[in-house]
Structure formats: structure tokens, C-alpha cells
Design a protein around this motif. Structure first.
Motif, short mmCIF file in Angstrom:
data_model
loop_
_atom_site.label_atom_id
_atom_site.label_comp_id
_atom_site.label_asym_id
_atom_site.label_seq_id
_atom_site.Cartn_x
_atom_site.Cartn_y
_atom_site.Cartn_z
N ASP A 129 3.41 6.25 5.64
CA ASP A 129 2.78 6.46 4.34
C ASP A 129 1.26 6.46 4.47
N ARG A 130 0.64 7.37 3.74
CA ARG A 130 -0.82 7.49 3.75
C ARG A 130 -1.41 6.48 2.78
N ILE A 131 -2.41 5.73 3.25
CA ILE A 131 -3.05 4.69 2.45
C ILE A 131 -4.46 5.15 2.08
N PHE A 132 -4.82 4.91 0.82
CA PHE A 132 -6.10 5.35 0.30
C PHE A 132 -6.91 4.17 -0.22
N CYS A 133 -8.22 4.31 -0.27
CA CYS A 133 -9.10 3.32 -0.86
C CYS A 133 -8.85 3.30 -2.36
N ASP A 134 -8.67 2.11 -2.93
CA ASP A 134 -8.41 2.01 -4.36
C ASP A 134 -9.68 2.22 -5.18
N ASP A 135 -10.85 2.06 -4.57
CA ASP A 135 -12.10 2.26 -5.30
C ASP A 135 -12.51 3.73 -5.37
N CYS A 136 -12.55 4.40 -4.22
CA CYS A 136 -13.06 5.78 -4.21
C CYS A 136 -11.99 6.84 -3.94
N GLY A 137 -10.78 6.42 -3.55
CA GLY A 137 -9.68 7.35 -3.36
C GLY A 137 -9.63 8.05 -2.01
N GLU A 138 -10.53 7.73 -1.09
CA GLU A 138 -10.53 8.38 0.23
C GLU A 138 -9.38 7.88 1.09
N PHE A 139 -8.87 8.76 1.95
CA PHE A 139 -7.80 8.43 2.89
C PHE A 139 -8.32 7.50 3.97
N LEU A 140 -7.58 6.40 4.24
CA LEU A 140 -7.99 5.41 5.24
C LEU A 140 -7.14 5.45 6.50
N GLY A 141 -5.91 5.90 6.40
CA GLY A 141 -5.02 5.95 7.55
C GLY A 141 -3.59 5.74 7.10
N THR A 142 -2.68 5.75 8.06
CA THR A 142 -1.29 5.46 7.71
C THR A 142 -1.11 3.95 7.61
N TRP A 143 -0.05 3.54 6.96
CA TRP A 143 0.23 2.11 6.83
C TRP A 143 0.38 1.46 8.21
N ASP A 144 1.03 2.17 9.14
CA ASP A 144 1.18 1.64 10.50
C ASP A 144 -0.18 1.46 11.18
N ASP A 145 -1.08 2.44 11.03
CA ASP A 145 -2.42 2.32 11.62
C ASP A 145 -3.16 1.11 11.07
N LEU A 146 -3.10 0.92 9.76
CA LEU A 146 -3.82 -0.19 9.13
C LEU A 146 -3.22 -1.53 9.50
N LEU A 147 -1.89 -1.63 9.56
CA LEU A 147 -1.26 -2.88 9.97
C LEU A 147 -1.59 -3.22 11.42
#
Length: 72
Positions: free
Chosen positions: A30-48
Motif C-alpha cells: 500500500d502506498r502511504i502519503f503525508c497527511d499534511d501535504c498529500g505527497e507520496f512517502l513510500g510503501t507501507w513495507d518501506d516505511l516499516l
């Protein structure tokens, strides 16, 4: 005591906040986005993976229900 902060992918490179928009049933791709500005941050696996590399659940921070808390 020295303050410790998360860095790398969890901080939005566009607005410099750490507010993630994470679906309740997020899967590894799943693609995860910044809740403030809406930019893509990475996949959930990448962030974890990044979070765990920085100490994860056993370090200075705990990820609980999409919120990152500092452990005192």
C-alpha cells in the motif's frame, strides 16, 4: 538527556512533518502519503522497514495505531 528524533522516510521531505496517512488495513504494497501535504512517502513495507531500522518497537519510539510515540 539528549532528545532523539526519527529521520529518513518517516519525515516528509516536502513539508518536514511526520504525519502519515495509513489505511487501517494497510498491506506491504500500500502506498502511504503525508497527511499534511498529500505527497507520496513510500510503501507501507518501506516505511516499516525504515522505522524498525531506527529502533522500531524496541527503541526510543513506538508505532501504535498509526501514531509514533517517544518512549521515556
Amino acid at each position: 538527556m539528549t532528545k532523539q528524533y526519527l529521520n529518513h522516510q518517516l519525515e516528509c521531505p516536502y513539508c518536514l512533518t511526520i504525519r502519515l496517512r495509513i489505511p487501517a488495513d494497510a498491506g506491504p504494497d500500500d502506498r502511504i502519503f503525508c497527511d499534511d501535504c498529500g505527497e507520496f512517502l513510500g510503501t507501507w513495507d518501506d516505511l516499516l522497514t525504515d522505522f524498525e531500522r531506527q529502533g522500531g518497537q524496541d527503541g526510543v519510539f513506538r508505532l501504535d495505531k498509526g501514531r509514533i510515540r517517544r518512549i521515556d
